[in-house]
Design a protein around this motif. Structure first.
Motif, short mmCIF file in Angstrom:
data_model
loop_
_atom_site.label_atom_id
_atom_site.label_comp_id
_atom_site.label_asym_id
_atom_site.label_seq_id
_atom_site.Cartn_x
_atom_site.Cartn_y
_atom_site.Cartn_z
N TYR A 38 0.81 -1.22 0.00
CA TYR A 38 0.00 0.00 0.00
C TYR A 38 0.85 1.27 0.00
CZ TYR A 38 -4.63 -2.09 0.54
OH TYR A 38 -5.81 -2.75 0.32
N GLY A 39 2.19 1.09 0.05
CA GLY A 39 3.08 2.23 0.22
C GLY A 39 2.92 3.32 -0.84
N ASP A 40 2.69 2.90 -2.07
CA ASP A 40 2.59 3.89 -3.15
C ASP A 40 1.35 4.78 -3.02
OD1 ASP A 40 4.85 2.90 -4.20
OD2 ASP A 40 3.89 1.79 -5.85
N TYR A 41 0.38 4.33 -2.26
CA TYR A 41 -0.88 5.09 -2.19
C TYR A 41 -0.88 6.10 -1.05
CZ TYR A 41 -2.13 0.85 -4.75
OH TYR A 41 -2.15 -0.18 -5.63
N LEU A 42 0.15 6.05 -0.20
CA LEU A 42 0.16 6.93 0.97
C LEU A 42 0.06 8.39 0.54
CD1 LEU A 42 0.48 7.24 4.05
CD2 LEU A 42 2.95 7.41 3.66
N PHE A 43 -0.93 9.07 1.05
CA PHE A 43 -1.18 10.50 0.75
C PHE A 43 -1.22 10.76 -0.76
CE2 PHE A 43 1.12 10.87 4.96
CZ PHE A 43 0.00 11.26 5.69
N ALA A 44 -1.73 9.81 -1.52
CA ALA A 44 -1.64 9.88 -2.98
C ALA A 44 -2.10 11.23 -3.54
CB ALA A 44 -2.45 8.75 -3.59
N ASP A 45 -3.27 11.72 -3.08
CA ASP A 45 -3.78 12.95 -3.69
C ASP A 45 -3.02 14.19 -3.21
OD1 ASP A 45 -5.52 11.48 -5.13
OD2 ASP A 45 -7.27 11.87 -3.86
N LEU A 46 -2.55 14.16 -1.97
CA LEU A 46 -1.80 15.31 -1.46
C LEU A 46 -0.44 15.41 -2.14
CD1 LEU A 46 -2.42 15.12 2.42
CD2 LEU A 46 -3.41 16.73 0.80
N ARG A 47 0.09 14.27 -2.52
CA ARG A 47 1.45 14.25 -3.08
C ARG A 47 1.49 14.53 -4.56
NH1 ARG A 47 4.03 9.04 -0.06
NH2 ARG A 47 6.02 9.68 -0.93
N GLU A 48 0.38 14.22 -5.23
CA GLU A 48 0.40 14.35 -6.69
C GLU A 48 0.72 15.78 -7.09
OE1 GLU A 48 -2.71 12.20 -9.21
OE2 GLU A 48 -2.81 14.29 -9.86
N GLY A 49 1.74 15.94 -7.91
CA GLY A 49 2.13 17.27 -8.40
C GLY A 49 2.65 18.19 -7.30
N ASN A 50 3.05 17.63 -6.17
CA ASN A 50 3.54 18.45 -5.07
C ASN A 50 4.88 17.91 -4.59
OD1 ASN A 50 3.98 19.91 -2.76
ND2 ASN A 50 2.25 19.07 -1.61
#
Ligand code: SF4
Lengths: 197, 465
Positions: A38-50
């Motif tokens: 599940y590691g890749d999904y951690l904070f997925a939306d907060l991290r995208e493009g940031n």
């Protein structure tokens, strides 16, 4: 699950209050089996493009310091899986949502509750710091400053021993069966009729 | 010794207690859904049986498609549903699956089927399990490791929470509902306001609420940090349960009723915390931010984050940024792109009736979806002609499931779009990546549909009368 007593790692700050489970892992990733990771999904939306997101700015973070009420929201244990699979061992915050904290302990992740989390957040800023966490003394060192954290004795023992509740409870099967029989005798109506149409 | 209702429920379920581990509690009802797959995997890994399959029930809801059920297009969703079917079949657990006419959201169908009863301990791997507390049950959400534990042992280890009573007295104004009571207290005390506590709701306002209203109130307890919301059972509870498919009958029913009447807090019992609320102070309430505590009466304006203290100020600024709102803006001037009426919080028959009463003879300016809490609620609504009111207003009438509450089944709000919603969480991305959610009651969602903006439903109710 393996137990642990001390952890040496690197801390980074996520200075946000009410980090909810939908932030930790968005629902759309939750159909994966545990083996897939599940590691890749951690904070997925907060991290995208940031690129400035704390976990992307620095590598090798294992201690996350966050704002109060961390883990509020859903009971999804996947939030804990995501943290662990991304290498996080400890989350430090002023307070935690209860279900999250329980899930964390059940998977060996320490929810370290301390009133000083705000000060630590500030001291960290956007940098990292070396941390040593000790479950025996319920204290941790950030660089050279020492802080205490709160953790119930039950949870401390679980983390240290890596206990699995199921084994603990299965040793009490007799008491459970006795309780069930007594309850069934007293309140048979609790057992649903077998086949309502 | 005087005891609270919490104490009575706790003591009755305690199989064992020790200082080191806390209370081992017996679980009377265990509800599982597609999301329980991790727990079943743990069980299989250790080759353990389910301890009491007769007390375990499965429901397809989190991933349940609300359209086109005959052939599910998304393989990941189809797989989740198949996994639940396989797991429940393997362990002999009764399943309310996708093709069952009783299918619906777990916290709606439990009570509807009479599976939820006063005095029971109810667990489910979903945080809104607190809903079942409306019947005077000890009901709380658990994580996957605990779900596996309950499957294997029919018990759960817990530390006894502190007790808290929220007493609400007086008459609710027109257009003010259980949803508003909940948003009101959460705004007042904060999303961690009741952390560590079990909340018992008491007072004349709570007594006057229907069972549906009590369920909404208990459902939202978790949003204020409380894992438990409880209402003592009374005549209304008993009347609701009589004749439900899984409820006791005959002599059993009579015996059960006697036991249920004992489930009250003793007069002299003390709570760790008491909060009093005057019903007259509660207005139709909507959220403006990204946590349920960021809520205000519909007559308000968006607050200036600078007026909050440290952490909350920052949270408010970030929330307004995400929500695309500015301080000083009137809530009633906020235009919405769509509406959603559904979820275990507010999709029972009473909720649909209330929304339909506003929409009757009117048309919606924005698109929207109505997903009833269960297929039986759906059937009842159709008998009453509510579906026609929704459809004629321009809303979509779909099948039952969690749908846009959590977006797992593919029903999502598009990025940047603003949705007036009867659900329980306005978290970032909860209804879909980038979605902007405003929480409110069913009448308020109906009013927003009619005007295309956040709207005081009372104005529309006046026009009608
Ligand atoms: S409707 Fe929402 S809150 Fe209710 S059970 Fe489904 S996902 Fe959970």
């Amino acid at each position: 699950m393996a137990g642990w007593t001390t952890h040496d790692g690197l801390a980074a700050a996520l200075p946000q209050a009410n980090v909810d489970t939908d932030q930790i892992i968005p629902a759309r990733f939750m159909s994966a089996s545990r083996k897939e990771g599940y590691g890749d999904y951690l904070f997925a939306d907060l991290r995208e493009g940031n690129d400035a997101f704390p976990l992307d700015r620095h590598a090798g973070i294992s201690v996350l310091v966050a704002g109060p009420n961390f883990g509020c929201g859903s009971s999804r244990e996947a939030a804990v899986y995501a943290l662990i699979d991304a290498g996080i061992h400890v989350v430090v915050a002023e307070s935690f949502a209860e279900i999250f904290a329980g899930n964390a302990v059940n998977n060996g992740l320490l929810p370290a509750r301390t009133a000083e989390a705000g000060a630590i957040l500030e001291a960290l800023g956007t940098e990292t710091a070396k941390v040593r966490v000790d479950l025996e003394t319920r204290r941790f060192l950030v660089d050279d400053r020492e802080y205490g954290f709160e953790l119930s004795e039950i949870w401390r023992r679980k983390l240290v021993n890596g206990w699995d509740d199921i084994d603990l409870t299965l040793s009490r099967t007799e008491a459970i069966a006795a309780y069930r029989d007594a309850r069934r005798g007293q309140a048979p109506w609790i057992w649903p009729k077998t086949a309502p149409s | 010794m005087s005891r609270t209702l919490l104490d009575k429920l706790w003591d009755a379920h305690e199989v064992a207690f020790d200082e080191e581990n806390g209370s081992l509690l017996w679980v009377d009802r265990h509800l599982v859904h597609e999301g329980s797959h991790h727990a079943f995997a743990k069980l299989a890994e250790r080759d353990l049986p389910v301890f009491a399959p007769e007390l375990t029930f499965g429901v397809a809801d989190h991933y349940a498609p609300t359209r086109g059920r005959a052939s599910i297009a998304d393989p990941a969703i189809a797989q989740m549903l198949e996994r639940l079917e396989r797991n429940t079949e393997r362990y002999g657990i009764r399943l309310f699956g996708l093709r069952d006419p009783r299918q619906g959201i777990v916290h709606v169908i439990g009570p509807e089927q009479g599976l939820t009863l006063p005095g029971l301990l109810v667990n489910c791997g979903d945080s809104h399990t607190s809903t079942h507390g409306a019947f005077g049950a000890l009901a709380f959400g658990i994580g996957a490791t605990q779900v596996a534990h309950v499957l294997a042992t029919q018990t759960i280890w817990q530390a006894r929470p502190k007790s808290m009573r929220i007493r609400i007295d007086g008459m609710l104004g027109p257009g003010v509902t259980a949803k508003d009571i909940a948003l009101h207290w959460i705004a007042k005390l904060g999303t961690d306001g009741a952390t560590g506590h079990a909340v018992e709701y008491a007072g004349s306002t709570v007594r006057d609420l229907s069972m549906e209203g009590r369920m909404t109130l208990c459902n939202l307890s978790i949003e204020g940090g409380a894992r438990f919301g409880i209402v003592a059972p009374d005549d209304r509870t008993i009347a609701y349960l009589k004749g439900r498919p899984f409820a006791p009958d005959g002599d059993d029913w009579d015996r059960a009723c006697v036991a249920w009447r004992e489930l009250v807090t003793d007069e002299a019992a003390r709570f760790d915390r008491e909060v009093r609320i005057d019903a007259a102070d509660i207005a139709p309430t909507v959220t403006w931010g990204t946590t349920p505590e960021q809520a205000l009466p519909i007559t308000s304006t968006i607050p200036d984050p600078g007026t909050f203290d440290g952490g909350r100020a920052r949270a408010a600024r970030e929330a307004l940024d995400y929500m695309g709102l500015t301080p000083g803006q009137r809530l009633e001037d906020i235009a919405v792109d769509q509406v959603f009426l559904g979820s275990c919080t507010n999709a029972r028959i009473e909720d649909l009736r209330a929304a339909a009463a506003i929409l009757k003879g009117r048309s919606a300016r924005v698109p929207g979806v109505v997903s009833p809490g269960s297929m039986l609620v759906r059937a009842e609504a159709e008998r009453e002609g509510l579906d026609r009111i929704f459809v004629e207003a321009g809303l979509e009438w779909v099948a039952s499931g969690c749908s846009m509450c959590v977006g797992m089944n593919g029903d999502v709000v598009a990025p940047g779009k603003r949705c007036a919603s009867t659900t329980n969480r306005n978290f970032r991305g909860r209804q879909g990546k980038g979605a902007r959610t405003h929480l409110m009651s069913p009448v308020m969602v109906a009013a927003a549909a009619v005007t295309g903006r956040l709207t005081d439903a009372r104005a529309l109710m006046m026009e009608q009368s």
